[in-house]
Scaffold this motif. Structure first.
Motif, PDB file in Angstrom:
ATOM      1  N   GLU A   1       0.819   0.949   8.886  1.00  0.00           N
ATOM      2  CA  GLU A   1       2.123   0.384   8.521  1.00  0.00           C
ATOM      3  C   GLU A   1       2.570  -0.672   9.519  1.00  0.00           C
ATOM      4  OE1 GLU A   1       1.771   4.500   6.847  1.00  0.00           O
ATOM      5  OE2 GLU A   1       1.424   3.572   8.802  1.00  0.00           O
ATOM      6  N   HIS A   2       2.329  -0.404  10.800  1.00  0.00           N
ATOM      7  CA  HIS A   2       2.696  -1.352  11.851  1.00  0.00           C
ATOM      8  C   HIS A   2       1.850  -2.614  11.755  1.00  0.00           C
ATOM      9  CE1 HIS A   2       4.109  -1.570  16.339  1.00  0.00           C
ATOM     10  NE2 HIS A   2       4.411  -2.657  15.656  1.00  0.00           N
ATOM     11  N   ARG A   3       0.566  -2.412  11.500  1.00  0.00           N
ATOM     12  CA  ARG A   3      -0.356  -3.545  11.352  1.00  0.00           C
ATOM     13  C   ARG A   3       0.095  -4.468  10.220  1.00  0.00           C
ATOM     14  NH1 ARG A   3      -6.028  -2.354   9.325  1.00  0.00           N
ATOM     15  NH2 ARG A   3      -5.351  -0.243   9.809  1.00  0.00           N
ATOM     16  N   ILE A   4       0.450  -3.871   9.081  1.00  0.00           N
ATOM     17  CA  ILE A   4       0.891  -4.667   7.935  1.00  0.00           C
ATOM     18  C   ILE A   4       2.177  -5.421   8.266  1.00  0.00           C
ATOM     19  CG2 ILE A   4       1.816  -4.500   5.587  1.00  0.00           C
ATOM     20  CD1 ILE A   4      -0.171  -2.170   5.160  1.00  0.00           C
ATOM     21  N   LEU A   5       3.100  -4.755   8.978  1.00  0.00           N
ATOM     22  CA  LEU A   5       4.336  -5.415   9.379  1.00  0.00           C
ATOM     23  C   LEU A   5       4.052  -6.609  10.289  1.00  0.00           C
ATOM     24  CD1 LEU A   5       7.442  -5.557   9.548  1.00  0.00           C
ATOM     25  CD2 LEU A   5       7.313  -3.908  11.442  1.00  0.00           C
ATOM     26  N   LEU A   6       3.135  -6.437  11.251  1.00  0.00           N
ATOM     27  CA  LEU A   6       2.796  -7.540  12.153  1.00  0.00           C
ATOM     28  C   LEU A   6       2.138  -8.691  11.399  1.00  0.00           C
ATOM     29  CD1 LEU A   6       1.438  -5.485  15.190  1.00  0.00           C
ATOM     30  CD2 LEU A   6       3.594  -6.748  15.077  1.00  0.00           C
ATOM     31  N   LEU A   7       1.293  -8.381  10.420  1.00  0.00           N
ATOM     32  CA  LEU A   7       0.674  -9.431   9.606  1.00  0.00           C
ATOM     33  C   LEU A   7       1.732 -10.181   8.798  1.00  0.00           C
ATOM     34  CD1 LEU A   7      -2.491  -7.506   8.347  1.00  0.00           C
ATOM     35  CD2 LEU A   7      -2.473  -9.461   9.903  1.00  0.00           C
ATOM     36  N   GLU A   8       2.704  -9.448   8.294  1.00  0.00           N
ATOM     37  CA  GLU A   8       3.791 -10.097   7.551  1.00  0.00           C
ATOM     38  C   GLU A   8       4.586 -11.021   8.462  1.00  0.00           C
ATOM     39  OE1 GLU A   8       7.285  -8.848   4.383  1.00  0.00           O
ATOM     40  OE2 GLU A   8       6.630  -7.368   5.863  1.00  0.00           O
ATOM     41  N   ARG A   9       4.830 -10.572   9.690  1.00  0.00           N
ATOM     42  CA  ARG A   9       5.576 -11.402  10.644  1.00  0.00           C
ATOM     43  C   ARG A   9       4.810 -12.656  11.037  1.00  0.00           C
ATOM     44  NH1 ARG A   9       8.156  -6.749  14.687  1.00  0.00           N
ATOM     45  NH2 ARG A   9       9.808  -6.058  13.240  1.00  0.00           N
ATOM     46  N   GLU A  10       3.484 -12.605  10.924  1.00  0.00           N
ATOM     47  CA  GLU A  10       2.673 -13.790  11.202  1.00  0.00           C
ATOM     48  C   GLU A  10       2.683 -14.780  10.041  1.00  0.00           C
ATOM     49  OE1 GLU A  10       1.043 -14.838  13.993  1.00  0.00           O
ATOM     50  OE2 GLU A  10       2.134 -13.187  14.937  1.00  0.00           O
ATOM     51  N   GLY A  11       3.312 -14.416   8.930  1.00  0.00           N
ATOM     52  CA  GLY A  11       3.440 -15.341   7.811  1.00  0.00           C
ATOM     53  C   GLY A  11       2.298 -15.315   6.831  1.00  0.00           C
ATOM     54  N   VAL A  12       1.521 -14.226   6.821  1.00  0.00           N
ATOM     55  CA  VAL A  12       0.428 -14.088   5.855  1.00  0.00           C
ATOM     56  C   VAL A  12       1.019 -13.886   4.464  1.00  0.00           C
ATOM     57  CG1 VAL A  12      -1.512 -12.620   5.150  1.00  0.00           C
ATOM     58  CG2 VAL A  12      -1.138 -13.152   7.575  1.00  0.00           C
ATOM     59  N   ASP A  13       0.412 -14.504   3.462  1.00  0.00           N
ATOM     60  CA  ASP A  13       0.935 -14.418   2.094  1.00  0.00           C
ATOM     61  C   ASP A  13       0.517 -13.149   1.363  1.00  0.00           C
ATOM     62  OD1 ASP A  13       2.242 -17.004   2.055  1.00  0.00           O
ATOM     63  OD2 ASP A  13       0.244 -17.890   1.957  1.00  0.00           O
ATOM     64  N   VAL A  14      -0.739 -12.730   1.556  1.00  0.00           N
ATOM     65  CA  VAL A  14      -1.296 -11.608   0.800  1.00  0.00           C
ATOM     66  C   VAL A  14      -2.118 -10.730   1.740  1.00  0.00           C
ATOM     67  CG1 VAL A  14      -2.813 -10.917  -1.106  1.00  0.00           C
ATOM     68  CG2 VAL A  14      -1.457 -13.011  -1.296  1.00  0.00           C
ATOM     69  N   VAL A  15      -1.963  -9.407   1.612  1.00  0.00           N
ATOM     70  CA  VAL A  15      -2.803  -8.454   2.340  1.00  0.00           C
ATOM     71  C   VAL A  15      -3.400  -7.477   1.337  1.00  0.00           C
ATOM     72  CG1 VAL A  15      -2.839  -6.538   3.980  1.00  0.00           C
ATOM     73  CG2 VAL A  15      -1.551  -8.604   4.527  1.00  0.00           C
ATOM     74  N   LEU A  16      -4.721  -7.296   1.411  1.00  0.00           N
ATOM     75  CA  LEU A  16      -5.418  -6.276   0.627  1.00  0.00           C
ATOM     76  C   LEU A  16      -5.924  -5.210   1.582  1.00  0.00           C
ATOM     77  CD1 LEU A  16      -6.914  -5.004  -1.799  1.00  0.00           C
ATOM     78  CD2 LEU A  16      -8.789  -6.625  -1.356  1.00  0.00           C
ATOM     79  N   VAL A  17      -5.538  -3.950   1.339  1.00  0.00           N
ATOM     80  CA  VAL A  17      -5.999  -2.823   2.147  1.00  0.00           C
ATOM     81  C   VAL A  17      -7.089  -2.093   1.383  1.00  0.00           C
ATOM     82  CG1 VAL A  17      -5.348  -0.697   3.324  1.00  0.00           C
ATOM     83  CG2 VAL A  17      -3.712  -2.584   3.186  1.00  0.00           C
ATOM     84  N   LEU A  18      -8.269  -2.016   1.977  1.00  0.00           N
ATOM     85  CA  LEU A  18      -9.395  -1.328   1.356  1.00  0.00           C
ATOM     86  C   LEU A  18      -9.696  -0.026   2.085  1.00  0.00           C
ATOM     87  CD1 LEU A  18     -11.983  -4.218   0.820  1.00  0.00           C
ATOM     88  CD2 LEU A  18     -10.540  -3.147  -0.921  1.00  0.00           C
ATOM     89  N   ASP A  19     -10.139   0.969   1.335  1.00  0.00           N
ATOM     90  CA  ASP A  19     -10.716   2.161   1.942  1.00  0.00           C
ATOM     91  C   ASP A  19     -12.175   1.856   2.247  1.00  0.00           C
ATOM     92  OD1 ASP A  19      -8.555   4.166   1.817  1.00  0.00           O
ATOM     93  OD2 ASP A  19      -8.714   3.856  -0.342  1.00  0.00           O
ATOM     94  N   PHE A  20     -12.567   1.966   3.505  1.00  0.00           N
ATOM     95  CA  PHE A  20     -13.958   1.714   3.859  1.00  0.00           C
ATOM     96  C   PHE A  20     -14.762   2.969   3.534  1.00  0.00           C
ATOM     97  CE2 PHE A  20     -17.684   1.156   6.562  1.00  0.00           C
ATOM     98  CZ  PHE A  20     -17.985  -0.174   6.340  1.00  0.00           C
ATOM     99  N   ASP A  21     -15.093   3.102   2.250  1.00  0.00           N
ATOM    100  CA  ASP A  21     -15.820   4.276   1.791  1.00  0.00           C
ATOM    101  C   ASP A  21     -17.309   3.933   1.624  1.00  0.00           C
ATOM    102  OD1 ASP A  21     -15.840   2.694  -0.495  1.00  0.00           O
ATOM    103  OD2 ASP A  21     -14.309   3.873  -1.512  1.00  0.00           O
TER     104      ASP A  21
END
Length: 217
Positions: free
Chosen positions: A77-97
């Motif tokens: 959750e923190h990582r996603i927040l920091l990426l948003e603060r960096e101005g990234v438009d889209v984030v895809l979270v994958l399960d590394f299965d």
């Protein structure tokens, strides 16, 4: 920022065209090296009037590969927040299965980036590699770029002192309680993220009310 929790949700929302520009990584801590990579990513996306995309993983890939995964610097959750603060438009979270692990680099590019996200360009970090047996280096993919359906570029390392800024250096600074070095590597003050929860109220009884924080793991 648009967040996809899995590849299936991304597939349902693929835009027309292929002007999204992506990068791939765990991005633990979103340190200065990551920030330099993301700046280059956003600049490239702006050149093509498209979106900047980060593909990241819910758990560290080493947890699936059988190695001892490093202790994360920040929660997802923190990582996603920091990426948003960096101005990234889209984030895809994958399960590394096992399914993702078994994909050859070319298959990952086609199924996740091109078909899944509508990506037309891939920016790789200086030491980035993905796909089965981590074969997907910049050099490997550059040789096959004509058949991949997207442009590939490589970013330079961000140096601090005589070494590249890396999540390993960040973790070492945390382990050694070296917060001055940590802030130099992060490019911003170290922070934690959590939820305020009800405690015993002892601080209030003493006239100094406090906030009890349940830190995200």
């Amino acid at each position: 920022m648009k967040l996809y929790e899995n590849l299936e949700s991304a597939l349902r929302d693929v835009p027309g065209g292929s002007n999204r520009i992506a990068t791939i990584g765990f991005f633990d801590g979103v340190h200065r090296g990551h920030q330099a990579l993301l700046d280059e990513l956003k600049e490239w996306a702006a050149e093509v009037n498209g979106d900047s995309v980060v593909v990241t993983f819910r758990e560290h890939p080493q947890a699936v590969l059988g190695a001892h995964p490093p202790v994360p610097v920040v929660s997802l959750e923190h990582r996603i927040l920091l990426l948003e603060r960096e101005g990234v438009d889209v984030v895809l979270v994958l399960d590394f299965d096992e399914r993702i692990r078994a994909l050859a680099p070319e298959e990952f590019v086609r199924s996740v980036l091109v078909d899944g996200l509508g990506v037309g360009g891939l920016l790789m970090g200086f030491d980035s590699a993905f796909g089965n047996r981590r074969l997907g280096t910049f050099e490997y993919l550059a040789e096959k770029r004509d058949g991949l359906g997207l442009e590939i570029r490589s970013a330079a390392a961000e140096l601090l002192g005589d070494a590249a800024v890396s999540s390993t250096r960040v973790r070492e600074a945390v382990a050694n309680w070296n917060f001055s070095e940590l802030e130099r590597l992060l490019g911003h003050p170290f922070s934690i993220m959590g939820d305020v929860v009800k405690g015993d109220g002892r601080g209030r009884q003493l006239g100094f009310p406090t906030a009890n924080l349940e830190v995200h793991s």
